[in-house]
Design an enzyme around this catalytic site. Structure first.
Site, PDB file in Angstrom:
ATOM      1  N   TRP A   1       0.809  -1.215   0.000  1.00  0.00           N
ATOM      2  CA  TRP A   1       0.000   0.000   0.000  1.00  0.00           C
ATOM      3  C   TRP A   1       0.845   1.268   0.000  1.00  0.00           C
ATOM      4  O   TRP A   1       0.326   2.356  -0.208  1.00  0.00           O
ATOM      5  CB  TRP A   1      -0.927   0.019   1.237  1.00  0.00           C
ATOM      6  CG  TRP A   1      -0.245  -0.396   2.517  1.00  0.00           C
ATOM      7  CD1 TRP A   1      -0.282  -1.644   3.078  1.00  0.00           C
ATOM      8  CD2 TRP A   1       0.596   0.402   3.369  1.00  0.00           C
ATOM      9  NE1 TRP A   1       0.486  -1.675   4.224  1.00  0.00           N
ATOM     10  CE2 TRP A   1       1.034  -0.430   4.427  1.00  0.00           C
ATOM     11  CE3 TRP A   1       1.027   1.728   3.354  1.00  0.00           C
ATOM     12  CZ2 TRP A   1       1.875   0.015   5.450  1.00  0.00           C
ATOM     13  CZ3 TRP A   1       1.861   2.174   4.358  1.00  0.00           C
ATOM     14  CH2 TRP A   1       2.269   1.325   5.392  1.00  0.00           C
TER      15      TRP A   1
ATOM     16  N   LYS B   1      -2.968  -8.131  -7.928  1.00  0.00           N
ATOM     17  CA  LYS B   1      -3.774  -8.003  -6.706  1.00  0.00           C
ATOM     18  C   LYS B   1      -3.203  -6.840  -5.897  1.00  0.00           C
ATOM     19  O   LYS B   1      -2.137  -6.944  -5.302  1.00  0.00           O
ATOM     20  CB  LYS B   1      -3.750  -9.264  -5.836  1.00  0.00           C
ATOM     21  CG  LYS B   1      -4.843  -9.144  -4.760  1.00  0.00           C
ATOM     22  CD  LYS B   1      -4.630  -9.950  -3.520  1.00  0.00           C
ATOM     23  CE  LYS B   1      -3.714  -9.345  -2.518  1.00  0.00           C
ATOM     24  NZ  LYS B   1      -4.218  -8.100  -1.854  1.00  0.00           N
ATOM     25  N   PRO B   2      -3.925  -5.707  -5.870  1.00  0.00           N
ATOM     26  CA  PRO B   2      -3.440  -4.580  -5.068  1.00  0.00           C
ATOM     27  C   PRO B   2      -3.602  -4.883  -3.582  1.00  0.00           C
ATOM     28  O   PRO B   2      -4.312  -5.821  -3.200  1.00  0.00           O
ATOM     29  CB  PRO B   2      -4.371  -3.430  -5.458  1.00  0.00           C
ATOM     30  CG  PRO B   2      -5.286  -3.935  -6.515  1.00  0.00           C
ATOM     31  CD  PRO B   2      -5.213  -5.428  -6.518  1.00  0.00           C
TER      32      PRO B   2
ATOM     33  N   GLU C   1      10.419  -8.346  -3.690  1.00  0.00           N
ATOM     34  CA  GLU C   1      11.024  -7.076  -3.253  1.00  0.00           C
ATOM     35  C   GLU C   1      10.490  -6.806  -1.860  1.00  0.00           C
ATOM     36  O   GLU C   1       9.300  -6.542  -1.686  1.00  0.00           O
ATOM     37  CB  GLU C   1      10.623  -5.961  -4.216  1.00  0.00           C
ATOM     38  CG  GLU C   1      11.041  -6.290  -5.642  1.00  0.00           C
ATOM     39  CD  GLU C   1      11.005  -5.098  -6.582  1.00  0.00           C
ATOM     40  OE1 GLU C   1      10.103  -4.266  -6.446  1.00  0.00           O
ATOM     41  OE2 GLU C   1      11.894  -5.020  -7.439  1.00  0.00           O
ATOM     42  N   LEU C   2      11.367  -6.878  -0.871  1.00  0.00           N
ATOM     43  CA  LEU C   2      10.900  -6.955   0.515  1.00  0.00           C
ATOM     44  C   LEU C   2      11.368  -5.761   1.352  1.00  0.00           C
ATOM     45  O   LEU C   2      11.840  -4.774   0.825  1.00  0.00           O
ATOM     46  CB  LEU C   2      11.351  -8.289   1.107  1.00  0.00           C
ATOM     47  CG  LEU C   2      10.964  -9.508   0.233  1.00  0.00           C
ATOM     48  CD1 LEU C   2      11.544 -10.795   0.796  1.00  0.00           C
ATOM     49  CD2 LEU C   2       9.457  -9.622   0.065  1.00  0.00           C
TER      50      LEU C   2
ATOM     51  N   CYS D   1      10.205   1.764   1.503  1.00  0.00           N
ATOM     52  CA  CYS D   1      11.059   0.591   1.740  1.00  0.00           C
ATOM     53  C   CYS D   1      12.530   0.981   1.852  1.00  0.00           C
ATOM     54  O   CYS D   1      13.282   0.364   2.591  1.00  0.00           O
ATOM     55  CB  CYS D   1      10.865  -0.445   0.644  1.00  0.00           C
ATOM     56  SG  CYS D   1      11.095   0.229  -0.999  1.00  0.00           S
TER      57      CYS D   1
HETATM   58  P1  NAD Z   1       2.364  -7.191   3.236  1.00  0.00           P
HETATM   59  O1  NAD Z   1       3.383  -8.244   3.041  1.00  0.00           O
HETATM   60  O2  NAD Z   1       1.564  -7.182   4.473  1.00  0.00           O
HETATM   61  O3  NAD Z   1       1.300  -7.232   2.040  1.00  0.00           O
HETATM   62  C1  NAD Z   1       1.687  -7.097   0.691  1.00  0.00           C
HETATM   63  C2  NAD Z   1       0.647  -7.767  -0.194  1.00  0.00           C
HETATM   64  O4  NAD Z   1       0.685  -9.175   0.019  1.00  0.00           O
HETATM   65  C3  NAD Z   1      -0.792  -7.330   0.049  1.00  0.00           C
HETATM   66  O5  NAD Z   1      -1.413  -7.169  -1.194  1.00  0.00           O
HETATM   67  C4  NAD Z   1      -1.380  -8.521   0.812  1.00  0.00           C
HETATM   68  O6  NAD Z   1      -2.758  -8.657   0.666  1.00  0.00           O
HETATM   69  C5  NAD Z   1      -0.650  -9.675   0.169  1.00  0.00           C
HETATM   70  N1  NAD Z   1      -0.573 -10.931   0.951  1.00  0.00           N
HETATM   71  C6  NAD Z   1      -0.621 -11.072   2.299  1.00  0.00           C
HETATM   72  N2  NAD Z   1      -0.495 -12.394   2.621  1.00  0.00           N
HETATM   73  C7  NAD Z   1      -0.331 -13.071   1.468  1.00  0.00           C
HETATM   74  C8  NAD Z   1      -0.119 -14.452   1.136  1.00  0.00           C
HETATM   75  N3  NAD Z   1      -0.040 -15.386   2.072  1.00  0.00           N
HETATM   76  N4  NAD Z   1       0.018 -14.791  -0.155  1.00  0.00           N
HETATM   77  C9  NAD Z   1      -0.030 -13.858  -1.130  1.00  0.00           C
HETATM   78  N5  NAD Z   1      -0.247 -12.533  -0.882  1.00  0.00           N
HETATM   79  C10 NAD Z   1      -0.391 -12.141   0.397  1.00  0.00           C
HETATM   80  O7  NAD Z   1       3.136  -5.806   3.042  1.00  0.00           O
HETATM   81  P2  NAD Z   1       2.553  -4.321   3.180  1.00  0.00           P
HETATM   82  O8  NAD Z   1       2.337  -4.023   4.618  1.00  0.00           O
HETATM   83  O9  NAD Z   1       1.418  -4.130   2.230  1.00  0.00           O
HETATM   84  O10 NAD Z   1       3.759  -3.469   2.602  1.00  0.00           O
HETATM   85  C11 NAD Z   1       4.787  -2.974   3.399  1.00  0.00           C
HETATM   86  C12 NAD Z   1       6.061  -3.769   3.185  1.00  0.00           C
HETATM   87  O11 NAD Z   1       6.432  -3.709   1.814  1.00  0.00           O
HETATM   88  C13 NAD Z   1       7.248  -3.225   3.938  1.00  0.00           C
HETATM   89  O12 NAD Z   1       7.956  -4.265   4.528  1.00  0.00           O
HETATM   90  C14 NAD Z   1       8.074  -2.555   2.853  1.00  0.00           C
HETATM   91  O13 NAD Z   1       9.449  -2.452   3.165  1.00  0.00           O
HETATM   92  C15 NAD Z   1       7.822  -3.448   1.706  1.00  0.00           C
HETATM   93  N6  NAD Z   1       8.145  -2.781   0.433  1.00  0.00           N
HETATM   94  C16 NAD Z   1       9.257  -3.174  -0.250  1.00  0.00           C
HETATM   95  C17 NAD Z   1       9.613  -2.534  -1.438  1.00  0.00           C
HETATM   96  C18 NAD Z   1      10.849  -2.922  -2.217  1.00  0.00           C
HETATM   97  O14 NAD Z   1      10.991  -2.475  -3.360  1.00  0.00           O
HETATM   98  N7  NAD Z   1      11.735  -3.749  -1.690  1.00  0.00           N
HETATM   99  C19 NAD Z   1       8.807  -1.492  -1.937  1.00  0.00           C
HETATM  100  C20 NAD Z   1       7.677  -1.128  -1.207  1.00  0.00           C
HETATM  101  C21 NAD Z   1       7.349  -1.789  -0.023  1.00  0.00           C
END
Ligand code: NAD
Length: 458
Positions: A136, A160-161, A232-233, A266
């Protein structure tokens, strides 16, 4: 997944008010979306690269004026990003299209060699259907990087957003899909449950941006089908500040890049490791700059820092701050939570020690967390003492000595006397647990492709 109608209930982070609900995709509709993508991909894979590129160019050209403004407004409404930052995010999507095209042209080029009377050709072929699952915090830019990488290399994509930004995802999807063959770019909506169903569905690759925990869940699920992955985490980016650095530039970078988008970036400056000889001057200057930042309604043009995107994230940050205080950290600037909505003004915290979770866990909030180090060696040791390895920066005298410190950092993207950069076709890449696979650059494009060698007796 059930077949009964369900809805997501997004909230406006600036006032906590509910926004219009969004229908969750049913299991049947998900299957049909993926099947349509697979069918459209067969033709798309045979479509010449120039034609694929021209479709993306027409998307970029359309993402101007009213369409661009409407998307930026939607980002501000749904995740609380200040409007001027949201506009920059959308503008970046349009301007970056050309670099995707340049890198794709390099990535798709055939390689031919002749050895011992055998002609060997290596062709780079698309994988098929790529599931793109987004976060998000940059609800347009992050999915866009993955979606365009998939499409330009000849794949179909299903997005899937995040459940926190479903309408932003839908609006982005509608804008892009207008320039593509029917079915090629699909959209599904829902929480992690729908994400998991998509990963388990008939897809060939998962391109994901989000947290490490979700990345690990996806990796486990993908294992049975040996599906390809780009993950990308999260990060805990260190910024090392040493004597001889331009302290004004460093303080400005620290203050702005730790608090931009309320720290929900991130590659935010998550940890500052400053040399003891300059720590006091540096910290006071950072505090001064942070005190001047304008916190307010994201739709107000003057706002630099809006609300946090959701209550969960705000509470996580408040917990880390409370534990840092209990552990003896001092606040030069005290962040305050206020409602309605999820506002949290920025904090500048000194006396942070390596055991505090403010120093170890991703904060993802408007916090400048400052640790003091004896020398460059200690700074490097602390910078690397983490499971994360996304970005890092080192600030010191211009020249080889500071670059030599950068050489020792275990991060995918390193800046010297500036933030990290992906200029010049450099990859967007994390080291250690911050990523698996990578994007941008010709090599990044090839993550979305399968090399196939063909040997022909001459
Ligand atoms: P999140 O992992 O909670 O959710 C991300 C997405 O994954 C959402 O769409 C969610 O619905 C989905 N999801 C959740 N469980 C799942 C599963 N079991 N299987 C498949 N999909 C699933 O992350 P968030 O809170 O939305 O985003 C924040 C994180 O993203 C932070 O850790 C940030 O550092 C990271 N991020 C990394 C980068 C990068 O380029 N490395 C860029 C932006 C954000």
């Amino acid at each position: 997944m059930s077949s009964a109608p369900e809805h997501l209930h997004p909230v406006d982070p600036s006032n906590g008010e509910p926004l219009a609900p969004v229908a969750v995709t049913t299991a049947e509709a998900l299957e049909a979306t993926v099947a349509a993508a697979r069918q459209a991909q067969a033709t798309w894979a045979d479509t010449p690269l120039e034609v694929r590129c021209s479709r993306l160019r027409s998307f970029a050209a359309a993402l101007q004026g009213d369409a661009s403004e409407a998307l930026a407004q939607q980002v501000a409404r749904e995740m609380g990003k200040p409007l001027r930052e949201a506009r920059a995010e959308v503008r970046g999507v349009a301007t970056r299209v050309e670099s995707f095209i340049t890198q794709a042209a390099r990535a798709c080029a055939e390689e031919v060699g002749v050895e011992g009377g055998i002609k060997v050709t290596v062709r780079w072929r698309p994988l098929g259907v790529v599931a793109v699952i987004g976060p998000w915090n940059y609800p347009v830019a992050t999915p866009n990087n993955l979606v365009l990488s998939a499409l330009v290399t000849g794949n179909a994509a299903v997005l899937k957003p995040s459940e926190f930004t479903p309408r932003t995802g839908a609006m982005y999807h509608a804008l892009l899909t207008e320039h593509l063959p029917p079915g090629l770019f699909g959209l599904v909506q829902g929480t992690g449950r729908v994400g998991a169903a998509l990963v388990a569905g008939d897809v060939d690759m998962i391109a994901f941006t989000g947290s490490i925990a979700t990345g690990q869940a996806i990796m486990r699920e993908a294992a049975s089908g040996m599906k390809r992955l780009v993950l990308e985490l999260g990060g805990k980016d260190p910024m090392i500040v040493l004597p001889g650095a331009d302290l004004e530039a460093a303080a400005r970078h620290a203050a702005i890049e730790a608090t931009r988008n309320s720290g929900q970036v991130c590659v935010a400056v998550e940890r500052i490791l400053v040399h003891q000889d300059i720590a006091e001057t540096f910290s006071q200057r950072v505090a001064e700059i942070v005190r001047g930042l304008q916190v307010g309604d994201p739709r107000d043009e003057a706002t630099q820092i809006g609300p946090m995107a959701n209550a969960r994230q705000r509470d996580l940050v408040l917990g880390q701050l409370a534990r840092a205080r209990a552990g003896g950290a001092r606040f030069l600037v005290e962040g305050e939570a206020r409602g309605p909505g999820f506002y949290l003004s920025p904090s500048v915290v000194v006396g942070v020690t390596p055991e505090m979770d403010l120093a170890r866990e991703e904060t993802f909030g408007p916090v400048v967390a400052i640790q003091v180090v004896r020398d460059a060696d200690e700074a490097v040791a602390r910078a690397n003492d983490t499971v994360y390895g996304l970005g890092a920066s080192v600030w010191g005298p211009a020249g080889a000595e500071t670059e030599a410190i950068a050489d020792k950092l275990q991060a995918g993207m390193v800046g010297v006397n500036r933030g990290l950069s992906t200029a010049g076709g450099a990859p967007w890449v994390g080291w250690k647990m911050s990523g698996f696979g990578y994007t941008r650059s010709a090599a990044g494009m090839r993550q979305f492709m399968q090399p196939q060698s063909r040997a022909v007796r001459a």
